[in-house]
Design a protein around this motif. Sequence first.
Motif, PDB file in Angstrom:
ATOM      1  N   TYR A  48       6.323  -3.822   1.429  1.00  0.00           N
ATOM      2  CA  TYR A  48       6.496  -4.205   2.827  1.00  0.00           C
ATOM      3  C   TYR A  48       7.970  -4.269   3.223  1.00  0.00           C
ATOM      4  CZ  TYR A  48       1.603  -5.576   2.485  1.00  0.00           C
ATOM      5  OH  TYR A  48       0.245  -5.566   2.296  1.00  0.00           O
ATOM      6  N   GLU A  49       8.235  -4.049   4.504  1.00  0.00           N
ATOM      7  CA  GLU A  49       9.576  -4.241   5.040  1.00  0.00           C
ATOM      8  C   GLU A  49       9.856  -5.748   5.037  1.00  0.00           C
ATOM      9  OE1 GLU A  49      13.248  -3.572   6.249  1.00  0.00           O
ATOM     10  OE2 GLU A  49      11.835  -1.956   5.805  1.00  0.00           O
ATOM     11  N   ASN A  50      10.659  -6.192   4.083  1.00  0.00           N
ATOM     12  CA  ASN A  50      10.853  -7.620   3.848  1.00  0.00           C
ATOM     13  C   ASN A  50      11.908  -8.174   4.800  1.00  0.00           C
ATOM     14  OD1 ASN A  50      11.314 -10.213   2.861  1.00  0.00           O
ATOM     15  ND2 ASN A  50      10.941  -9.588   0.750  1.00  0.00           N
ATOM     16  N   ARG A  51      11.457  -9.057   5.674  1.00  0.00           N
ATOM     17  CA  ARG A  51      12.365  -9.659   6.656  1.00  0.00           C
ATOM     18  C   ARG A  51      12.845 -11.037   6.220  1.00  0.00           C
ATOM     19  NH1 ARG A  51       8.645  -6.619   9.712  1.00  0.00           N
ATOM     20  NH2 ARG A  51       9.670  -5.135  11.118  1.00  0.00           N
ATOM     21  N   GLU A  52      12.522 -11.422   4.986  1.00  0.00           N
ATOM     22  CA  GLU A  52      12.960 -12.699   4.436  1.00  0.00           C
ATOM     23  C   GLU A  52      12.493 -13.877   5.304  1.00  0.00           C
ATOM     24  OE1 GLU A  52      14.458 -13.089   1.539  1.00  0.00           O
ATOM     25  OE2 GLU A  52      15.250 -11.107   1.068  1.00  0.00           O
ATOM     26  N   TRP A  53      11.289 -13.739   5.864  1.00  0.00           N
ATOM     27  CA  TRP A  53      10.756 -14.841   6.654  1.00  0.00           C
ATOM     28  C   TRP A  53       9.709 -15.612   5.860  1.00  0.00           C
ATOM     29  CZ3 TRP A  53       8.719 -11.084  10.994  1.00  0.00           C
ATOM     30  CH2 TRP A  53       7.672 -10.316  10.495  1.00  0.00           C
ATOM     31  N   VAL A  54       9.301 -16.770   6.403  1.00  0.00           N
ATOM     32  CA  VAL A  54       8.420 -17.664   5.654  1.00  0.00           C
ATOM     33  C   VAL A  54       6.962 -17.224   5.707  1.00  0.00           C
ATOM     34  CG1 VAL A  54       9.934 -19.630   5.965  1.00  0.00           C
ATOM     35  CG2 VAL A  54       8.123 -19.204   7.658  1.00  0.00           C
ATOM     36  N   TRP A  55       6.590 -16.330   6.619  1.00  0.00           N
ATOM     37  CA  TRP A  55       5.201 -15.920   6.764  1.00  0.00           C
ATOM     38  C   TRP A  55       4.822 -14.897   5.702  1.00  0.00           C
ATOM     39  CZ3 TRP A  55       8.532 -16.014  11.049  1.00  0.00           C
ATOM     40  CH2 TRP A  55       8.338 -17.108  11.908  1.00  0.00           C
ATOM     41  N   PRO A  56       3.641 -15.015   5.133  1.00  0.00           N
ATOM     42  CA  PRO A  56       3.206 -14.022   4.143  1.00  0.00           C
ATOM     43  C   PRO A  56       2.864 -12.696   4.805  1.00  0.00           C
ATOM     44  CG  PRO A  56       1.458 -15.622   4.550  1.00  0.00           C
ATOM     45  CD  PRO A  56       2.663 -16.112   5.294  1.00  0.00           C
ATOM     46  N   TYR A  57       3.012 -11.622   4.041  1.00  0.00           N
ATOM     47  CA  TYR A  57       2.781 -10.282   4.582  1.00  0.00           C
ATOM     48  C   TYR A  57       1.305  -9.915   4.493  1.00  0.00           C
ATOM     49  CZ  TYR A  57       7.789  -9.959   4.631  1.00  0.00           C
ATOM     50  OH  TYR A  57       9.111 -10.213   4.900  1.00  0.00           O
ATOM     51  N   ARG A  58       0.818  -9.314   5.578  1.00  0.00           N
ATOM     52  CA  ARG A  58      -0.558  -8.839   5.644  1.00  0.00           C
ATOM     53  C   ARG A  58      -0.592  -7.329   5.473  1.00  0.00           C
ATOM     54  NH1 ARG A  58      -2.785 -11.346  11.150  1.00  0.00           N
ATOM     55  NH2 ARG A  58      -0.817 -10.439  11.886  1.00  0.00           N
ATOM     56  N   GLU A  59      -1.775  -6.813   5.175  1.00  0.00           N
ATOM     57  CA  GLU A  59      -1.929  -5.386   4.912  1.00  0.00           C
ATOM     58  C   GLU A  59      -1.532  -4.515   6.089  1.00  0.00           C
ATOM     59  OE1 GLU A  59      -4.860  -7.422   2.102  1.00  0.00           O
ATOM     60  OE2 GLU A  59      -4.109  -7.732   4.151  1.00  0.00           O
ATOM     61  N   SER A  60      -1.561  -5.075   7.297  1.00  0.00           N
ATOM     62  CA  SER A  60      -1.207  -4.310   8.499  1.00  0.00           C
ATOM     63  C   SER A  60       0.287  -4.314   8.803  1.00  0.00           C
ATOM     64  CB  SER A  60      -1.960  -4.880   9.704  1.00  0.00           C
ATOM     65  OG  SER A  60      -1.683  -6.269   9.860  1.00  0.00           O
ATOM     66  N   ASP A  61       1.088  -5.050   8.032  1.00  0.00           N
ATOM     67  CA  ASP A  61       2.528  -5.091   8.277  1.00  0.00           C
ATOM     68  C   ASP A  61       3.185  -3.774   7.857  1.00  0.00           C
ATOM     69  OD1 ASP A  61       2.788  -7.627   9.419  1.00  0.00           O
ATOM     70  OD2 ASP A  61       2.741  -8.607   7.471  1.00  0.00           O
ATOM     71  N   PRO A  62       4.329  -3.436   8.463  1.00  0.00           N
ATOM     72  CA  PRO A  62       4.952  -2.127   8.178  1.00  0.00           C
ATOM     73  C   PRO A  62       5.507  -2.029   6.759  1.00  0.00           C
ATOM     74  CG  PRO A  62       6.333  -3.446   9.640  1.00  0.00           C
ATOM     75  CD  PRO A  62       5.031  -4.174   9.534  1.00  0.00           C
ATOM     76  N   MET A  63       5.472  -0.823   6.265  1.00  0.00           N
ATOM     77  CA  MET A  63       6.046  -0.528   4.951  1.00  0.00           C
ATOM     78  C   MET A  63       7.559  -0.449   5.068  1.00  0.00           C
ATOM     79  SD  MET A  63       3.394  -0.231   2.909  1.00  0.00           S
ATOM     80  CE  MET A  63       2.676  -1.570   3.892  1.00  0.00           C
ATOM     81  N   GLY A  64       8.263  -0.626   3.945  1.00  0.00           N
ATOM     82  CA  GLY A  64       9.718  -0.528   3.980  1.00  0.00           C
ATOM     83  C   GLY A  64      10.314  -0.707   2.605  1.00  0.00           C
ATOM     84  N   GLY A  65      11.381  -1.493   2.510  1.00  0.00           N
ATOM     85  CA  GLY A  65      12.012  -1.746   1.215  1.00  0.00           C
ATOM     86  C   GLY A  65      13.500  -1.518   1.266  1.00  0.00           C
ATOM     87  N   HIS A  66      14.268  -2.507   0.808  1.00  0.00           N
ATOM     88  CA  HIS A  66      15.733  -2.409   0.801  1.00  0.00           C
ATOM     89  C   HIS A  66      16.227  -1.557  -0.357  1.00  0.00           C
ATOM     90  CE1 HIS A  66      19.834  -3.704  -0.198  1.00  0.00           C
ATOM     91  NE2 HIS A  66      19.969  -4.085   1.055  1.00  0.00           N
ATOM     92  N   ASP A  67      15.726  -1.837  -1.559  1.00  0.00           N
ATOM     93  CA  ASP A  67      16.176  -1.164  -2.773  1.00  0.00           C
ATOM     94  C   ASP A  67      15.310   0.076  -3.036  1.00  0.00           C
ATOM     95  OD1 ASP A  67      13.858  -2.071  -4.826  1.00  0.00           O
ATOM     96  OD2 ASP A  67      14.391  -3.730  -3.505  1.00  0.00           O
ATOM     97  N   PRO A  68      15.752   0.989  -3.909  1.00  0.00           N
ATOM     98  CA  PRO A  68      14.974   2.206  -4.159  1.00  0.00           C
ATOM     99  C   PRO A  68      13.573   1.931  -4.675  1.00  0.00           C
ATOM    100  CG  PRO A  68      17.218   2.505  -4.925  1.00  0.00           C
ATOM    101  CD  PRO A  68      17.105   1.061  -4.531  1.00  0.00           C
ATOM    102  N   TYR A  69      13.418   0.923  -5.562  1.00  0.00           N
ATOM    103  CA  TYR A  69      12.065   0.631  -6.061  1.00  0.00           C
ATOM    104  C   TYR A  69      11.135   0.232  -4.922  1.00  0.00           C
ATOM    105  CZ  TYR A  69       8.134  -1.926  -7.942  1.00  0.00           C
ATOM    106  OH  TYR A  69       6.853  -2.369  -8.188  1.00  0.00           O
ATOM    107  N   SER A  70      11.532  -0.766  -4.134  1.00  0.00           N
ATOM    108  CA  SER A  70      10.674  -1.244  -3.050  1.00  0.00           C
ATOM    109  C   SER A  70      10.393  -0.139  -2.045  1.00  0.00           C
ATOM    110  CB  SER A  70      11.336  -2.436  -2.357  1.00  0.00           C
ATOM    111  OG  SER A  70      11.591  -3.489  -3.271  1.00  0.00           O
ATOM    112  N   SER A  71      11.436   0.605  -1.695  1.00  0.00           N
ATOM    113  CA  SER A  71      11.263   1.717  -0.760  1.00  0.00           C
ATOM    114  C   SER A  71      10.308   2.773  -1.309  1.00  0.00           C
ATOM    115  CB  SER A  71      12.619   2.341  -0.464  1.00  0.00           C
ATOM    116  OG  SER A  71      12.486   3.526   0.277  1.00  0.00           O
ATOM    117  N   SER A  72      10.406   3.048  -2.614  1.00  0.00           N
ATOM    118  CA  SER A  72       9.521   4.059  -3.200  1.00  0.00           C
ATOM    119  C   SER A  72       8.062   3.620  -3.149  1.00  0.00           C
ATOM    120  CB  SER A  72       9.931   4.346  -4.652  1.00  0.00           C
ATOM    121  OG  SER A  72       9.563   3.291  -5.524  1.00  0.00           O
ATOM    122  N   LYS A  73       7.824   2.321  -3.259  1.00  0.00           N
ATOM    123  CA  LYS A  73       6.453   1.821  -3.185  1.00  0.00           C
ATOM    124  C   LYS A  73       5.934   1.867  -1.749  1.00  0.00           C
ATOM    125  CE  LYS A  73       5.431   0.884  -7.449  1.00  0.00           C
ATOM    126  NZ  LYS A  73       4.300   1.533  -8.142  1.00  0.00           N
ATOM    127  N   GLY A  74       6.815   1.574  -0.772  1.00  0.00           N
ATOM    128  CA  GLY A  74       6.419   1.758   0.615  1.00  0.00           C
ATOM    129  C   GLY A  74       6.122   3.214   0.921  1.00  0.00           C
TER     130      GLY A  74
END
Length: 374
Positions: free
Chosen positions: A138-164
């Motif tokens: 998920y595109e991690n916005r560093e917020w307190v709410w948990p991510y749901r399946e409908s949230d946008p894909m993303g990722g700051h680092d190559p690993y996270s981005s590759s999974k998105g």
Amino acid sequence: MEALVSAAWEGRRVLITGHTGFKGSWLSLWLHALGAEVTGFALAPPTRPSLFEQARIGDLITHVEGDVRDAAAVRAVVEATRPEAIFHLAAQPLVRASYDDPVGTYATNVMGTAHVLEAARQVPGVGAVVCVTSDKCYENREWVWPYRESDPMGGHDPYSSSKGAAELVIAAWRRSFFSEAGPLVASVRAGNVIGGGDWAEDRLIPDLVRAFEAGAAPLIRSPDAVRPWQHVLEALGGYLMIAERLLEGDSRFAEGWNFGPSDEDARPVSWIVERMRAAWGEGASNSLPDTGPRPHEAGLLRLDCSKARAALGWQPALRLEQALERVVAWHRAVAAGKDARRVTLAQIADYILLSGAGAWIPPARAGEAAHSIG
């Protein structure tokens, strides 16, 4: 909880990519115990020691060494085994390693996924594909709410981005090629899984175990980082439930799914360190701060798993303290000379009993799990 798994796996042909890794080894043992005819396709074990070798998993299943970056090799193993279900776990799984080899990370995590899906499209008979991505897709916005399946894909680092990116590939194949024919395809996004037999580098629990066994002080780099920690069996149980629904032909389950802990078990690294040290007991030294170079890693991450609870009847069976106790028990038992395969199967059996699940091991295999780890 509904029955976690059923007897539907007896005699099923199953292909697991990444079976030599930590999660793949646990899944291979579980499916073999259920009576499935398991083939594994992966590189050699990524660590030494490894659960794959410690539990002698290659003696139980058909082991094929290969690389998911090789499209021809992936198609060849699918053609040779004609699996009814594919669990795609093969990946470059580490955030820090992705900074060292970003291109290799994308090649494995994105193109490897495309190769598996394309082989499933080209070879008749595959009924279900479960692709394992990550909570970090998920595109991690560093917020307190948990991510749901409908949230946008993303990722700051190559690993996270590759999974998105892998999630986008899965969605494209599902819509473009599998909407009317071919296998049903789901993606599963687990939290930070922990368990006995994980020997990966730069991962908190294995680093703690190595330090405690050596009588050394573990180095901790992000004590305030919060992660959705869960035992590996919690995630794998969810994967099996999804696969069963897909094999039944229920297209409602051909979607993305979160499998994570209760909200209160999303804990900071410092909390994990102290609980692990207390559970380990004698020989567990106090931790020290890691002052070395530190590439960016997410500081806060939680998953919303209400969809899996509502649609599947899945929910965590273990509290985080219990999961940590099982990690310590596994390593203590194996270090004391207990058989790693029997210890692992015993923990699977104990988890099934605790979760209130239905059929697990056919009677002929029950003896493999009837072994105390005490």
